[in-house]
Design a protein around this motif. Structure first.
Motif, PDB file in Angstrom:
ATOM      1  N   UNK A   1      11.729   5.119  19.512  1.00 29.66           N
ATOM      2  CA  UNK A   1      11.384   3.986  18.661  1.00 29.66           C
ATOM      3  C   UNK A   1      10.631   4.441  17.428  1.00 29.66           C
ATOM      4  N   UNK A   2      11.007   3.904  16.265  1.00 25.99           N
ATOM      5  CA  UNK A   2      10.304   4.191  15.021  1.00 25.99           C
ATOM      6  C   UNK A   2       9.192   3.196  14.783  1.00 25.99           C
ATOM      7  N   UNK A   3       8.566   3.302  13.593  1.00 21.88           N
ATOM      8  CA  UNK A   3       7.437   2.437  13.274  1.00 21.88           C
ATOM      9  C   UNK A   3       7.867   1.105  12.674  1.00 21.88           C
ATOM     10  N   UNK A   4       9.156   0.946  12.378  1.00 20.57           N
ATOM     11  CA  UNK A   4       9.612  -0.247  11.664  1.00 20.57           C
ATOM     12  C   UNK A   4      10.743  -0.970  12.384  1.00 20.57           C
ATOM     13  N   UNK A   5      10.807  -0.834  13.707  1.00 20.23           N
ATOM     14  CA  UNK A   5      11.828  -1.539  14.467  1.00 20.23           C
ATOM     15  C   UNK A   5      13.122  -0.784  14.638  1.00 20.23           C
ATOM     16  N   UNK A   6      13.242   0.389  13.998  1.00 19.60           N
ATOM     17  CA  UNK A   6      14.451   1.179  14.128  1.00 19.60           C
ATOM     18  C   UNK A   6      14.336   2.196  15.241  1.00 19.60           C
ATOM     19  N   UNK A   7      15.441   2.921  15.477  1.00 19.61           N
ATOM     20  CA  UNK A   7      15.473   3.933  16.523  1.00 19.61           C
ATOM     21  C   UNK A   7      16.112   5.209  15.986  1.00 19.61           C
ATOM     22  N   UNK A   8      15.607   6.344  16.457  1.00 16.45           N
ATOM     23  CA  UNK A   8      16.234   7.631  16.216  1.00 16.45           C
ATOM     24  C   UNK A   8      17.022   7.980  17.471  1.00 16.45           C
ATOM     25  N   UNK A   9      18.339   8.134  17.319  1.00 21.28           N
ATOM     26  CA  UNK A   9      19.230   8.357  18.456  1.00 21.28           C
ATOM     27  C   UNK A   9      19.849   9.736  18.342  1.00 21.28           C
ATOM     28  N   UNK A  10      19.815  10.490  19.431  1.00 21.11           N
ATOM     29  CA  UNK A  10      20.382  11.833  19.444  1.00 21.11           C
ATOM     30  C   UNK A  10      21.892  11.757  19.642  1.00 21.11           C
ATOM     31  N   UNK A  11      22.569  11.265  18.627  1.00 20.12           N
ATOM     32  CA  UNK A  11      24.028  11.150  18.666  1.00 20.12           C
ATOM     33  C   UNK A  11      24.532  10.949  17.244  1.00 20.12           C
ATOM     34  N   UNK A  12      25.832  11.104  17.050  1.00 19.79           N
ATOM     35  CA  UNK A  12      26.434  10.910  15.735  1.00 19.79           C
ATOM     36  C   UNK A  12      26.489   9.419  15.389  1.00 19.79           C
ATOM     37  N   UNK A  13      26.443   9.069  14.090  1.00 22.52           N
ATOM     38  CA  UNK A  13      26.481   7.651  13.692  1.00 22.52           C
ATOM     39  C   UNK A  13      27.692   6.907  14.238  1.00 22.52           C
ATOM     40  N   UNK A  14      28.861   7.583  14.264  1.00 21.10           N
ATOM     41  CA  UNK A  14      30.061   6.915  14.764  1.00 21.10           C
ATOM     42  C   UNK A  14      29.929   6.493  16.214  1.00 21.10           C
ATOM     43  N   UNK A  15      29.331   7.364  17.029  1.00 20.65           N
ATOM     44  CA  UNK A  15      29.166   7.044  18.446  1.00 20.65           C
ATOM     45  C   UNK A  15      28.188   5.898  18.649  1.00 20.65           C
ATOM     46  N   UNK A  16      27.099   5.906  17.878  1.00 21.68           N
ATOM     47  CA  UNK A  16      26.098   4.837  17.990  1.00 21.68           C
ATOM     48  C   UNK A  16      26.689   3.514  17.533  1.00 21.68           C
ATOM     49  N   UNK A  17      27.427   3.543  16.412  1.00 21.61           N
ATOM     50  CA  UNK A  17      28.047   2.320  15.910  1.00 21.61           C
ATOM     51  C   UNK A  17      29.048   1.740  16.892  1.00 21.61           C
ATOM     52  N   UNK A  18      29.818   2.612  17.566  1.00 23.34           N
ATOM     53  CA  UNK A  18      30.807   2.127  18.522  1.00 23.34           C
ATOM     54  C   UNK A  18      30.140   1.466  19.727  1.00 23.34           C
ATOM     55  N   UNK A  19      29.033   2.061  20.200  1.00 24.92           N
ATOM     56  CA  UNK A  19      28.298   1.469  21.320  1.00 24.92           C
ATOM     57  C   UNK A  19      27.806   0.075  20.946  1.00 24.92           C
ATOM     58  N   UNK A  20      27.246  -0.066  19.738  1.00 21.17           N
ATOM     59  CA  UNK A  20      26.749  -1.370  19.288  1.00 21.17           C
ATOM     60  C   UNK A  20      27.882  -2.369  19.152  1.00 21.17           C
ATOM     61  N   UNK A  21      29.020  -1.936  18.618  1.00 20.72           N
ATOM     62  CA  UNK A  21      30.162  -2.834  18.438  1.00 20.72           C
ATOM     63  C   UNK A  21      30.694  -3.311  19.784  1.00 20.72           C
ATOM     64  N   UNK A  22      30.780  -2.392  20.752  1.00 20.59           N
ATOM     65  CA  UNK A  22      31.282  -2.770  22.078  1.00 20.59           C
ATOM     66  C   UNK A  22      30.378  -3.802  22.741  1.00 20.59           C
ATOM     67  N   UNK A  23      29.067  -3.745  22.399  1.00 20.46           N
ATOM     68  CA  UNK A  23      28.120  -4.687  22.988  1.00 20.46           C
ATOM     69  C   UNK A  23      27.973  -5.953  22.153  1.00 20.46           C
TER      70      UNK A  23
END
Length: 299
Positions: A244-266
């Motif tokens: 968790x970051x200081x402004x509501x965001x997250x640092x994820x140990x993965x490529x942007x495409x993989x993170x975006x796909x997970x969010x889209x599927x959900x």
């Protein structure tokens, strides 16, 4: 070289430094970063023999600081620019240090010129110095013995922008000539400009260490959504490590495409999705140390 191996410091039940290990190679500048209370100064004091560790070891040029017969000739240290005799002039402070270290007195004038303290400043008593002038004098004392290693805690504090730019060049030149620099600073953009390696400490522990470019390139993905709680649960569910970051965001140990796909599927709406390295060292620092300063303050 500076070698830090499993350094730990406890003050009663409070653990100020917890199993910290890193190394600094010749020819490099290492930025030592962390929020207030993270354990940076305590670690540097243990390296310099001023604070005994509870456990672990630190060696500079292959030996512990206290084992060096004339440490000022091998290691230049600036931990507190105010720790100077206020009644002496700048030149007197350097002349006394030169005599103590067995350094030719001609070095005094050379380092005064090197740090930008002119004849008028050199004759002024240290008690009348500004903070920036004390920093320059402290750096002159660190350089006086022509050491191979510099250990500097917030050396740019009190310097104006021109002075900060000058210090960056001085440290880069020192490292390019084969020296080793360990630099603690809150000026993250300046550290990013001069450092080869970075060690980030939070809550007394190392949270990241490595080459600056390597850390920024492999920082992962910064992601932010309209529903942070649902986003965090989704990332956890699929096994993606998120900090968790200081402004509501997250640092994820993965490529942007993989993170975006997970969010889209959900079915989650994202408001930001980009490689973490784009935000530079400042963004990486804030994400890695999120909440650490507050946790230290309430221990």
């Amino acid at each position: 070289m500076i070698m830090v191996e499993h350094l730990t410091k406890r003050y009663g039940p409070h653990v100020a430094v917890d199993d910290v290990s890193f190394h600094c190679e010749p020819g490099t500048v290492t930025g030592f970063l962390g929020p207030n209370g993270a354990g940076k100064s305590t670690t540097m004091r243990m390296i310099c023999g001023l604070t005994p560790p509870t456990s672990g070891n630190a060696a500079v040029t292959g030996r512990r600081y206290r084992e060096l017969p004339n440490p000022g000739r091998e290691i230049g240290v600036l931990l507190d620019a105010s720790a100077q005799h206020a009644g002496r002039t700048g030149r007197e402070a350097l002349a006394l240090a030169a005599r103590t270290m067995g350094v030719d007195r001609g070095r005094v004038g050379a380092v005064l010129d090197q740090v930008g303290l002119n004849a008028t400043a050199a004759k002024r008593r240290v008690g009348a110095y500004s903070l920036g002038m004390r920093q320059r004098l402290g750096l002159a004392l660190a350089l006086l013995g022509d050491p191979r290693v510099l250990i500097l805690d917030e050396p740019a504090n009190g310097l104006d922008p021109e002075g900060i730019f000058w210090m960056r060049g001085l440290l880069r030149d020192f490292a390019d000539r084969g020296g080793t620099v360990l630099l603690s600073s809150h000026l993250l953009r300046e550290v990013e400009a001069v450092a080869d390696r970075v060690v980030v400490i939070g809550g007394g522990r190392v949270v990241a260490a490595g080459g600056k470019d390597e850390l920024l390139a492999g920082a992962g993905t910064l992601v932010r959504g309209r529903d942070p709680h649902a986003l965090r649960l989704t990332l956890d569910r699929v096994g993606l490590t998120a900090t968790a970051g200081t402004d509501g965001g997250f640092l994820v140990r993965a490529e942007p495409g993989a993170v975006g796909q997970v969010a889209a599927d959900a079915g989650l709406v994202l408001t930001e999705l980009r490689p973490a390295g784009n935000g530079g060292l400042e963004q990486l620092f804030l994400t890695l140390t999120a909440g650490a300063s507050t946790k230290e303050a309430v221990k």
